[in-house]
Design a protein around this motif. Structure first.
Motif, PDB file in Angstrom:
ATOM      1  N   ARG A  35       0.847  -1.199   0.000  1.00  0.00           N
ATOM      2  CA  ARG A  35       0.000   0.000   0.000  1.00  0.00           C
ATOM      3  C   ARG A  35       0.880   1.246   0.000  1.00  0.00           C
ATOM      4  N   LEU A  36       0.460   2.274  -0.716  1.00  0.00           N
ATOM      5  CA  LEU A  36       1.153   3.563  -0.730  1.00  0.00           C
ATOM      6  C   LEU A  36       0.136   4.669  -0.446  1.00  0.00           C
ATOM      7  N   THR A  37       0.441   5.515   0.556  1.00  0.00           N
ATOM      8  CA  THR A  37      -0.458   6.599   0.944  1.00  0.00           C
ATOM      9  C   THR A  37       0.307   7.918   0.922  1.00  0.00           C
ATOM     10  N   VAL A  38      -0.383   8.977   0.485  1.00  0.00           N
ATOM     11  CA  VAL A  38       0.219  10.304   0.365  1.00  0.00           C
ATOM     12  C   VAL A  38      -0.511  11.276   1.289  1.00  0.00           C
ATOM     13  N   PHE A  39       0.267  12.023   2.112  1.00  0.00           N
ATOM     14  CA  PHE A  39      -0.289  13.023   3.022  1.00  0.00           C
ATOM     15  C   PHE A  39       0.302  14.398   2.717  1.00  0.00           C
ATOM     16  N   ASP A  40      -0.529  15.417   2.861  1.00  0.00           N
ATOM     17  CA  ASP A  40      -0.086  16.809   2.763  1.00  0.00           C
ATOM     18  C   ASP A  40      -0.103  17.398   4.167  1.00  0.00           C
ATOM     19  N   GLU A  41       1.069  17.398   4.828  1.00  0.00           N
ATOM     20  CA  GLU A  41       1.156  17.872   6.207  1.00  0.00           C
ATOM     21  C   GLU A  41       1.271  19.394   6.285  1.00  0.00           C
ATOM     22  N   ILE A  42       1.440  20.058   5.158  1.00  0.00           N
ATOM     23  CA  ILE A  42       1.621  21.510   5.147  1.00  0.00           C
ATOM     24  C   ILE A  42       0.296  22.229   4.950  1.00  0.00           C
ATOM     25  N   TYR A  46      -2.738  16.024   8.280  1.00  0.00           N
ATOM     26  CA  TYR A  46      -3.421  14.745   8.516  1.00  0.00           C
ATOM     27  C   TYR A  46      -4.472  14.430   7.452  1.00  0.00           C
ATOM     28  N   SER A  47      -4.451  15.215   6.359  1.00  0.00           N
ATOM     29  CA  SER A  47      -5.398  14.953   5.277  1.00  0.00           C
ATOM     30  C   SER A  47      -4.740  14.044   4.240  1.00  0.00           C
ATOM     31  N   ARG A  48      -5.409  12.956   3.925  1.00  0.00           N
ATOM     32  CA  ARG A  48      -4.871  11.984   2.984  1.00  0.00           C
ATOM     33  C   ARG A  48      -5.164  12.420   1.557  1.00  0.00           C
ATOM     34  N   MET A  49      -4.101  12.563   0.747  1.00  0.00           N
ATOM     35  CA  MET A  49      -4.262  12.962  -0.651  1.00  0.00           C
ATOM     36  C   MET A  49      -4.631  11.787  -1.540  1.00  0.00           C
ATOM     37  N   GLY A  50      -4.285  10.594  -1.103  1.00  0.00           N
ATOM     38  CA  GLY A  50      -4.573   9.408  -1.903  1.00  0.00           C
ATOM     39  C   GLY A  50      -3.964   8.176  -1.278  1.00  0.00           C
ATOM     40  N   GLY A 108       8.809  13.519   2.751  1.00  0.00           N
ATOM     41  CA  GLY A 108       9.373  12.550   3.696  1.00  0.00           C
ATOM     42  C   GLY A 108       8.908  11.150   3.362  1.00  0.00           C
ATOM     43  N   PHE A 109       9.845  10.210   3.377  1.00  0.00           N
ATOM     44  CA  PHE A 109       9.601   8.820   2.979  1.00  0.00           C
ATOM     45  C   PHE A 109       9.530   7.945   4.231  1.00  0.00           C
ATOM     46  N   TYR A 110       8.360   7.345   4.471  1.00  0.00           N
ATOM     47  CA  TYR A 110       8.133   6.530   5.664  1.00  0.00           C
ATOM     48  C   TYR A 110       7.741   5.107   5.276  1.00  0.00           C
ATOM     49  N   ILE A 111       8.113   4.173   6.117  1.00  0.00           N
ATOM     50  CA  ILE A 111       7.600   2.807   6.043  1.00  0.00           C
ATOM     51  C   ILE A 111       6.748   2.615   7.289  1.00  0.00           C
ATOM     52  N   ILE A 132       4.522   5.377   3.037  1.00  0.00           N
ATOM     53  CA  ILE A 132       3.834   6.645   3.277  1.00  0.00           C
ATOM     54  C   ILE A 132       4.739   7.794   2.837  1.00  0.00           C
ATOM     55  N   TRP A 133       4.168   8.700   2.071  1.00  0.00           N
ATOM     56  CA  TRP A 133       4.857   9.931   1.679  1.00  0.00           C
ATOM     57  C   TRP A 133       4.159  11.099   2.357  1.00  0.00           C
ATOM     58  N   LYS A 134       4.959  11.970   3.029  1.00  0.00           N
ATOM     59  CA  LYS A 134       4.411  13.142   3.710  1.00  0.00           C
ATOM     60  C   LYS A 134       5.074  14.409   3.169  1.00  0.00           C
ATOM     61  N   TYR A 135       4.229  15.324   2.716  1.00  0.00           N
ATOM     62  CA  TYR A 135       4.726  16.640   2.302  1.00  0.00           C
ATOM     63  C   TYR A 135       4.886  17.455   3.575  1.00  0.00           C
ATOM     64  N   MET A 136       6.124  17.839   3.898  1.00  0.00           N
ATOM     65  CA  MET A 136       6.401  18.371   5.213  1.00  0.00           C
ATOM     66  C   MET A 136       7.541  19.385   5.172  1.00  0.00           C
ATOM     67  N   THR A 137       7.822  19.968   6.320  1.00  0.00           N
ATOM     68  CA  THR A 137       8.918  20.920   6.432  1.00  0.00           C
ATOM     69  C   THR A 137       9.972  20.362   7.378  1.00  0.00           C
ATOM     70  N   TYR A 138      11.214  20.763   7.167  1.00  0.00           N
ATOM     71  CA  TYR A 138      12.273  20.363   8.095  1.00  0.00           C
ATOM     72  C   TYR A 138      12.681  21.565   8.926  1.00  0.00           C
ATOM     73  N   LEU A 139      13.253  21.303  10.084  1.00  0.00           N
ATOM     74  CA  LEU A 139      13.589  22.335  11.051  1.00  0.00           C
ATOM     75  C   LEU A 139      15.091  22.400  11.282  1.00  0.00           C
ATOM     76  N   SER A 140      15.547  23.558  11.716  1.00  0.00           N
ATOM     77  CA  SER A 140      16.910  23.721  12.212  1.00  0.00           C
ATOM     78  C   SER A 140      16.819  24.043  13.703  1.00  0.00           C
ATOM     79  N   VAL A 141      17.576  23.322  14.514  1.00  0.00           N
ATOM     80  CA  VAL A 141      17.537  23.493  15.968  1.00  0.00           C
ATOM     81  C   VAL A 141      18.941  23.780  16.479  1.00  0.00           C
ATOM     82  N   ASN A 142      19.062  24.770  17.356  1.00  0.00           N
ATOM     83  CA  ASN A 142      20.342  25.129  17.960  1.00  0.00           C
ATOM     84  C   ASN A 142      20.429  24.554  19.367  1.00  0.00           C
TER      85      ASN A 142
END
Length: 280
Positions: A35-42, A46-50, A108-111, A132-142
């Protein structure tokens, strides 16, 4: 003699052809369901695109799965990728949403629910896997480590990039230890319902008898949750400060130094609980 040689060659050829047919039959029979699922986290958290299900042959990688799903679902699933020699394919867009380096957006590529530690060309799905593929943002932390009891000496300052949103501070610490080759290192203990308590950083240990502990703050405010329950945002500045805990009775006169005042934070609360248990 010549006839026997010819016969021997024909037998070998026949066996090779037969084995090839058998191997092909076995590989086609060994089908895996993925199964392959696509999410738009931006845009729609939590909404499934497909979500798509397909059958693949054993030995196909995750990139092959995406190609097959695109072929089976024209107009519903599509993607773009860039191939890097020796590394494989890097996914740049899915269903019309593209990565954006300036805005720190990526796929982001998830299993299942675990971020994959390999790329799509190197992951070979097992039967029943959920990609699972998630459209997401990455962070920088100090992160800064300070020994307040040694003239506030700075022991290290670090910047950790490409942190996934939703990563706990404890996971940030683990990743920082790995990426710095243990230049930043720590030891924790785990307590039921409390999570991880920071015992030591850079080989400097908390000490119940001497009332020494590691205080943890973010943007100069002490955390009111533990390292397992705090999730940094982009640009956050985490400080680990080695300090002494003093009760109100211990603080006298003009003693306003944060390192010796009764500053409270979650890690210090756990410390107090440990200290109390030690004297029971």
């Amino acid at each position: 003699m010549a006839l026997s040689v010819v016969w021997f060659v024909l037998v070998l050829t026949s066996l090779a052809f037969t084995n090839g047919q058998n191997n092909g039959t076995n590989s086609t029979e060994e089908m895996l369901t993925v199964r392959l699922t696509v999410f738009d986290e931006i845009n729609k958290p939590y909404s499934r695109m497909g979500s798509y299900v397909t059958e693949i042959q054993h030995g196909m990688n995750a990139y092959d799965v995406m190609v097959k799903i695109e072929q089976e679902n024209p107009g519903e699933f599509s993607f773009l990728s860039t191939e890097f020699p020796g590394l494989g394919h890097y996914i740049t867009a899915i269903n019309g949403l593209s990565e954006n380096i300036d805005e720190r957006l990526f796929w982001g590529f998830y299993i299942f629910n675990r971020f994959s530690d390999v790329g799509v060309s190197s992951y070979y799905p097992k039967d029943g896997d959920h990609i699972i593929w998630k459209y997401m943002t990455y962070l920088s932390v100090n992160v800064t480590v300070i020994n307040t009891l040694d003239n506030h000496r700075e022991l290290g300052t670090y910047k950790l990039d490409y942190v996934n949103r939703g990563t706990s501070l404890y996971q940030v610490m683990v990743k920082l230890e790995e990426t710095t080759d243990q230049e930043f290192n720590f030891v924790t203990s785990t307590y039921a319902r409390l999570g991880h308590y920071v015992e030591a950083i850079d080989n400097i240990w908390a000490d119940v008898e001497d009332k020494l502990f590691w205080g943890i703050s973010n943007n100069d405010e002490f955390l009111d949750v533990g390292v397992d329950s705090f999730f940094p945002e982009h640009g956050d500045h985490i400080k680990f400060e080695y300090m002494a805990y003093h009760s109100d009775d211990d603080v006298t006169g003009d003693d306003t130094d944060n390192s010796s005042a009764n500053i409270m934070g979650y890690n210090s609360i756990i410390y107090l609980a440990i200290m109390l248990l030690a004297f029971l």
